[in-house]
Structure formats: C-alpha cells, structure tokens
Design an enzyme around this catalytic site. Structure first.
Site, mmCIF file in Angstrom:
data_model
loop_
_atom_site.group_PDB
_atom_site.id
_atom_site.type_symbol
_atom_site.label_atom_id
_atom_site.label_comp_id
_atom_site.label_asym_id
_atom_site.label_seq_id
_atom_site.Cartn_x
_atom_site.Cartn_y
_atom_site.Cartn_z
ATOM 1 N N CYS A 105 3.205 -8.135 3.666
ATOM 2 C CA CYS A 105 4.073 -9.050 4.394
ATOM 3 C C CYS A 105 5.435 -9.155 3.700
ATOM 4 C CB CYS A 105 3.382 -10.413 4.556
ATOM 5 S SG CYS A 105 4.128 -11.454 5.839
ATOM 6 N N HIS A 220 -2.415 -9.173 6.454
ATOM 7 C CA HIS A 220 -2.851 -9.687 5.149
ATOM 8 C C HIS A 220 -4.293 -9.275 4.843
ATOM 9 C CE1 HIS A 220 0.436 -12.581 4.093
ATOM 10 N NE2 HIS A 220 0.687 -12.456 5.394
ATOM 11 N N GLU A 222 -5.738 -9.367 1.978
ATOM 12 C CA GLU A 222 -6.296 -10.289 0.977
ATOM 13 C C GLU A 222 -6.886 -11.534 1.621
ATOM 14 O OE1 GLU A 222 -2.451 -12.250 1.825
ATOM 15 O OE2 GLU A 222 -3.195 -10.185 1.792
#
Length: 260
Positions: A105, A220, A222
C-alpha cells in the site's frame, strides 16, 4: 550476518510518521519464520544507517502501509526521498546482494516514487475519488515474482485512497507490453474489468522489478494471515484455526531468504 543466532533470516520493518501497519507486517513475517525488527525511520537516519548496514544485517526489507508523512506531497514521496537521499539506500543493489523487498500500500507508493518499476508509470487517486476499504480478489500473473510462487487467486483487503496505477498516455500500449514482457506485472485485480476497484491501468494490483525480488502491491497480505480475519470465515468455521491466504506470500519470501 543476515540471520540471527538461531539461523532465522532477519527482516527490517520500517515505521515512521503516518505508517500504521508495521506491527501486523512484523507479525506476518514472524509467523513465516523471520526474525522481524521494527525500526523508526528517524532513528535509522540519526544512526546514519547506510546501505552497507542494510546489506550486511538484513535479508528482507518491509515497507508497510499507512499514510507516511500525511501524504502531503503525494503518497509515498517524502518516504521515498528520505530513503534515497537521507539514508542513501539503493534497493536494487540490496536485492542484487540477495535481499528481498516488499512494499504494501503506502510502501508500494514509495517504491513507485523511487522509480523501481520504471519512469513511465505513477500512482494517483482512485478513479472514483474516494478512499476504499473492502476485500478484493487478485490473481498472480507470470512466474517472475518470487513472493508469489505457486499461488492462485487470493482474497485480500484493500484500504487506500490513492491506488490507481497510471501510465504515460502517449506510450500506454508500449509500456504495458514492456511491463508484461519483463514479467513486472505480477498481480492483477481478478474478474470483470468493470469491477476494477480503483481504475488501475490494466487492472494492476502489484508489480515486481525484473529480478522478481522487489514486490509492491496495494492489497494488504499482512491483514489476512489467519482465516478468522476473513469476513466470511464463519461460513467455514471448521477452518477457524487455518492460516489466511496472505501468509503464503511471506512464507515464499522466507524460503527464498533461506536459499539466498
């Protein structure tokens, strides 16, 4: 050495003013097997943490999501300038020495500002002009990116207001062809082009450099390292203890770091 006393490859996770996903990114790396260390950019600058230290100490550099420096001068620009001119980091040189880089991002935005995917593309506001926070399907493209080896379509969340990849209009077809030829388009929004969430050219959700070791993406990973993070996890409650699809990206990096 790029490994700790236990033989785990070390990962450097940047944090700084406006970055807000460093803890989740470090946790994902630790789950994959890395010894992940979070360091503030200002501390690295104060320590004069130059290229040689980066090369010799870390196997991986992670640039997490957020809004570095408030995005006041376009997303990722100030972060990119500080990395290049205050620390003097050359991330291509880092990967030539065996390192790995991921920008997620805001981190992806900074990698683009650093010119790591060429000078004919940039990133700007979503086509609809709004911040978006939703889940999307993305699919790997080609085989260049070491982070995406063996992976199929993924569900991942996106959270951004400036995620639209744009390409020089006078050379758009040529540049897109070149990016594909060099294997740099490695992740695309899946499905009907009309469902492209931010209007990104060619549906691009992620890019890698020609080595396949520098990887930038808007979604994302994660944020999906456990199945219970998925909004529909209760529909398959038996998978409650299963890993999320995003974890595989970090596990691929771990295997690559061991080989490196």
């Amino acid at each position: 050495m790029t490994t700790n006393a236990e033989g785990k490859p070390r990962a450097l996770v940047l944090t700084g003013d406006g970055i807000n996903c460093e803890v989740e990114t470090a946790q994902a790396l630790r789950l994959a097997g890395f010894d992940a260390e979070i360091r503030h950019l200002n501390d690295l600058i104060a320590e004069d943490f130059k290229q040689d230290y980066l090369n010799s100490r870390y196997a991986l550099l992670a640039m997490p999501g957020g809004f570095s420096f408030g995005d006041d001068l376009t997303s990722g620009r100030v972060l990119a300038l500080k990395l290049q001119h205050r620390l003097g980091w050359n991330l291509s040189l880092f990967t030539e020495r065996g390192g790995l880089v991921i920008g997620i991002c805001n981190g992806f935005q900074a990698l683009i500002r650093m010119g790591l995917f060429g000078k004919d593309l940039s990133i700007t506001h979503n086509s609809h002009g709004k911040f978006m926070n939703q889940w999307v399907k993305v699919s790997p493209v080609g085989s260049r990116c070491v982070w995406l080896k063996g992976m199929g379509t993924l569900d991942l969340p996106i959270r951004h207001g400036e995620g639209r990849i744009v390409i020089s209009t006078d050379r758009k077809s040529e540049v897109i062809t070149k990016l594909h030829y060099r294997g740099m388009v490695c992740l695309k929004y899946d499905g009907d082009p009309s469902l492209n969430p931010n209007g990104s050219e060619d549906g691009i959700a992620g890019l890698c450099d020609p080595s396949g070791r520098i990887f930038g993406l808007m979604p994302h990973p994660e944020a999906f390292v456990r199945w219970t993070a998925h909004p529909e996890w209760t529909a398959a409650s038996g998978r409650g203890s299963a890993p999320g699809q995003g974890l595989t990206i970090f596990e691929n990096a771990y295997q690559e770091a061991l080989r490196g």
